[in-house]
Design an enzyme around this catalytic site. Structure first.
Site, mmCIF file in Angstrom:
data_model
loop_
_atom_site.group_PDB
_atom_site.id
_atom_site.type_symbol
_atom_site.label_atom_id
_atom_site.label_comp_id
_atom_site.label_asym_id
_atom_site.label_seq_id
_atom_site.Cartn_x
_atom_site.Cartn_y
_atom_site.Cartn_z
ATOM 1 N N LYS A 8 11.921 7.081 7.788
ATOM 2 C CA LYS A 8 11.492 6.962 6.377
ATOM 3 C C LYS A 8 12.497 6.128 5.603
ATOM 4 O O LYS A 8 13.687 6.062 5.954
ATOM 5 C CB LYS A 8 11.326 8.334 5.722
ATOM 6 C CG LYS A 8 12.598 9.222 5.636
ATOM 7 C CD LYS A 8 13.512 8.950 4.491
ATOM 8 C CE LYS A 8 14.820 9.710 4.594
ATOM 9 N NZ LYS A 8 15.902 9.243 3.748
ATOM 10 N N VAL A 97 21.259 6.740 14.210
ATOM 11 C CA VAL A 97 21.718 8.082 13.822
ATOM 12 C C VAL A 97 22.564 8.005 12.549
ATOM 13 O O VAL A 97 23.339 7.056 12.369
ATOM 14 C CB VAL A 97 22.542 8.701 14.981
ATOM 15 C CG1 VAL A 97 23.119 10.052 14.585
ATOM 16 C CG2 VAL A 97 21.665 8.840 16.218
ATOM 17 N N GLY A 104 16.990 12.531 12.694
ATOM 18 C CA GLY A 104 17.028 13.895 13.227
ATOM 19 C C GLY A 104 15.821 14.699 12.760
ATOM 20 O O GLY A 104 15.200 15.431 13.538
ATOM 21 N N ALA A 106 12.967 13.469 11.937
ATOM 22 C CA ALA A 106 11.811 12.923 12.645
ATOM 23 C C ALA A 106 11.672 13.588 14.013
ATOM 24 O O ALA A 106 10.577 14.017 14.409
ATOM 25 C CB ALA A 106 11.968 11.402 12.801
ATOM 26 N N ASP A 138 13.853 17.032 4.960
ATOM 27 C CA ASP A 138 13.063 15.835 5.248
ATOM 28 C C ASP A 138 12.025 16.066 6.356
ATOM 29 O O ASP A 138 11.199 15.191 6.620
ATOM 30 C CB ASP A 138 13.975 14.680 5.718
ATOM 31 C CG ASP A 138 14.835 14.124 4.582
ATOM 32 O OD1 ASP A 138 14.582 14.461 3.414
ATOM 33 O OD2 ASP A 138 15.754 13.350 4.889
HETATM 34 P P1 ATP Z 1 18.890 12.094 6.418
HETATM 35 O O1 ATP Z 1 18.438 10.751 5.970
HETATM 36 O O2 ATP Z 1 17.769 13.047 6.756
HETATM 37 O O3 ATP Z 1 19.953 12.714 5.576
HETATM 38 P P2 ATP Z 1 20.189 10.688 8.498
HETATM 39 O O4 ATP Z 1 19.052 9.822 8.899
HETATM 40 O O5 ATP Z 1 21.250 10.069 7.650
HETATM 41 O O6 ATP Z 1 19.630 11.956 7.805
HETATM 42 P P3 ATP Z 1 20.284 11.762 11.164
HETATM 43 O O7 ATP Z 1 20.025 10.576 12.039
HETATM 44 O O8 ATP Z 1 19.182 12.725 10.979
HETATM 45 O O9 ATP Z 1 20.876 11.293 9.777
HETATM 46 O O10 ATP Z 1 21.575 12.477 11.779
HETATM 47 C C1 ATP Z 1 22.433 13.307 11.055
HETATM 48 C C2 ATP Z 1 23.243 14.177 12.045
HETATM 49 O O11 ATP Z 1 22.358 15.133 12.619
HETATM 50 C C3 ATP Z 1 23.808 13.392 13.214
HETATM 51 O O12 ATP Z 1 25.119 13.005 12.953
HETATM 52 C C4 ATP Z 1 23.705 14.363 14.392
HETATM 53 O O13 ATP Z 1 24.939 14.963 14.692
HETATM 54 C C5 ATP Z 1 22.752 15.459 13.938
HETATM 55 N N1 ATP Z 1 21.503 15.557 14.759
HETATM 56 C C6 ATP Z 1 20.933 16.701 15.194
HETATM 57 N N2 ATP Z 1 19.812 16.438 15.867
HETATM 58 C C7 ATP Z 1 19.634 15.120 15.875
HETATM 59 C C8 ATP Z 1 18.638 14.266 16.407
HETATM 60 N N3 ATP Z 1 17.591 14.729 17.095
HETATM 61 N N4 ATP Z 1 18.759 12.942 16.195
HETATM 62 C C9 ATP Z 1 19.798 12.464 15.468
HETATM 63 N N5 ATP Z 1 20.782 13.229 14.973
HETATM 64 C C10 ATP Z 1 20.713 14.548 15.147
#
Ligand code: ATP
Length: 310
Positions: A8, A97, A104, A106, A138
Site C-alpha cells: 500500500k 521490508v 508484514g 500484507a 494495516d
Molecule cells: P508499516 O508500513 O505497516 O508500518 P512497514 O512496511 O514499514 O510497515 P514491514 O515490512 O511490515 O514494515 O516490517 C516491519 C517489521 O516487521 C520488520 O522489521 C520485521 O522485523 C517485522 N516482520 C514481521 N513479519 C514480517 C513479514 N512477514 N514481512 C516483513 N516484516 C515482518
C-alpha cells in the site's frame, strides 16, 4: 494454497497527537498498488516458515513473523486444533521490508485468507477483518485492497470512491526505517515546534479536496494533494530522501511523497510509460537503492489458482 497480496501507499496520512495509550489517531487514505508478495500455506507436521526474495534475510522466520501469528490466530478463531493447525508458510517477498509499504501486514492478510481456504474454515470477510485488526492496524486494508479511508489506528475502513487507475514509481531506500522510531521523531519535532509557539497539531481530518480529485480520476488533480504528516520525521531521519523527492519532481512527477513511515518515496506519474521512465531515471540518478513501477488500485489478498488470481 497460494495468496497474492499487494503493498500500500498512503495518499493522505493525517496523524493526531498520541492518546494516553500511546497510539496516534489517524485519518488516512490507503491505496493498494501492484507490488505483491505471495504467501503459500501447506499442511505440515509442525509450524514452519520460510522467506525468499526481496530483503528475505531481514524477515523473522519464527512465531514473531506476522504471517505465522495470523495463521495461529485464524486456527484459534476457527477451532482448528493440534496437528490440524500446523502449516508450512512460504513467503515470496517483492515488497521491501520496513519500507512504509505494509509488507508484514500484507503477509498477515495473505496468511489469513490462505489458511481460511486450506482449512475450509468458512470465516466471512467480516470475521477475517476482525482477526486482522487484532494483528495490526494495516492488516484489514491488506485484506480489502482498492482505495479506502482508514480511521482510528487505520483499521476502521470505508471504501473510497476513486475513478481510474494511477501509475506510480516507487523508489526504495538503502535500508528500512522503524515505524515506531518515525512516530517518536514526529512527536519530538511537534513538541519542539509547540515549544517555539507553533499551533499544536489539529485532530486529523479527511481531505475533501483529495476525495473529490480521486473521484475525477485525474492524476494531475490528485498529485498536488498527496500529504503525509510523517514526512518531516522521515526526512529528519533520512535527509537524503529530499534529493530523492526532488529528483522525481524534476522529472515531472505529478506528486512526490514519502510512503507511510518511509523510507520508500512514491511518485505519481502521468501514465504507465511515464511511471516506467521515472523508475529508470530515479535508479540512474543514484537517489535510491532501486525503483519499480506499480499501478493502483488493485484488489486485496486473493487466492491464486493455476498461477492466476481467482
Ligand atoms: P508499516 O508500513 O505497516 O508500518 P512497514 O512496511 O514499514 O510497515 P514491514 O515490512 O511490515 O514494515 O516490517 C516491519 C517489521 O516487521 C520488520 O522489521 C520485521 O522485523 C517485522 N516482520 C514481521 N513479519 C514480517 C513479514 N512477514 N514481512 C516483513 N516484516 C515482518
Amino acid at each position: 494454497m497460494t495468496v497474492r497480496v499487494p503493498a500500500k501507499v498512503n495518499l493522505q496520512l493525517a496523524v493526531g497527537p498520541a492518546g494516553d495509550d500511546g497510539y496516534h489517531p489517524l485519518v488516512t487514505v490507503f491505496h493498494a498498488v501492484s507490488l505483491n508478495d505471495e504467501v503459500t500455506v501447506r499442511p505440515a507436521t509442525k509450524m514452519a516458515l520460510a522467506v525468499t526474495g526481496e530483503d528475505a534475510a531481514a524477515v523473522p522466520t519464527d512465531r514473531s513473523n506476522l504471517a505465522w501469528r495470523a495463521a495461529s490466530a485464524l486456527a484459534k478463531a476457527a477451532g482448528v486444533r493440534g496437528a490440524d493447525a500446523a502449516v508450512r508458510i512460504e513467503i515470496s517477498k517483492r515488497i521491501p521490508v520496513a519500507a512504509g509499504l505494509a509488507g508484514g501486514s500484507a503477509d498477515a492478510a495473505a496468511a489469513l485468507v490462505a489458511c481460511n481456504e486450506l482449512w475450509q474454515a468458512g470465516l466471512s470477510q467480516r470475521e477475517l477483518a476482525e482477526i486482522a485488526a487484532a494483528l495490526g492496524s494495516d492488516v484489514p486494508f491488506s485484506l480489502m485492497g482498492g482505495t479506502a479511508v482508514g480511521r482510528g489506528r487505520g483499521e476502521q475502513l470505508t471504501p473510497a470512491l476513486a475513478a481510474g487507475s494511477y501509475h506510480w514509481a516507487l523508489a526504495f531506500g538503502q535500508s528500512g526505517l522503524s515505524t515506531a522510531e518515525v512516530y517518536k521523531t514526529s512527536d519530538r519535532l511537534r513538541a519542539a515546534r509547540a515549544a517555539s509557539g507553533a499551533q499544536p497539531p489539529a485532530e486529523p481530518s479527511l481531505s475533501t479536496e483529495l476525495m473529490t480529485a480521486l473521484r475525477s480520476g485525474d492524476p494531475a488533480r490528485v498529485g498536488p494533494l498527496l500529504t503525509n504528516d510523517l514526512q518531516p520525521a522521515a526526512l529528519s531521519l533520512r535527509p537524503d530522501l529530499r534529493r530523492t523527492l526532488a529528483a522525481g519532481r524534476e522529472h515531472g512527477a505529478l506528486g512526490a511523497i514519502v510512503s507511510g513511515s518511509g523510507p520508500t518515496c512514491a511518485f505519481l506519474a502521468r501514465d504507465a510509460a511515464h511511471a516506467r521512465d521515472l523508475a529508470v531515471l530515479l535508479t540512474g540518478a543514484g537517489v535510491c537503492r532501486a525503483a519499480a513501477r506499480a499501478s493502483g488500485p488493485v484488489p486485496g489478498a486473493m487466492v491464486m489458482r493455476d498461477g492466476r488470481r481467482s
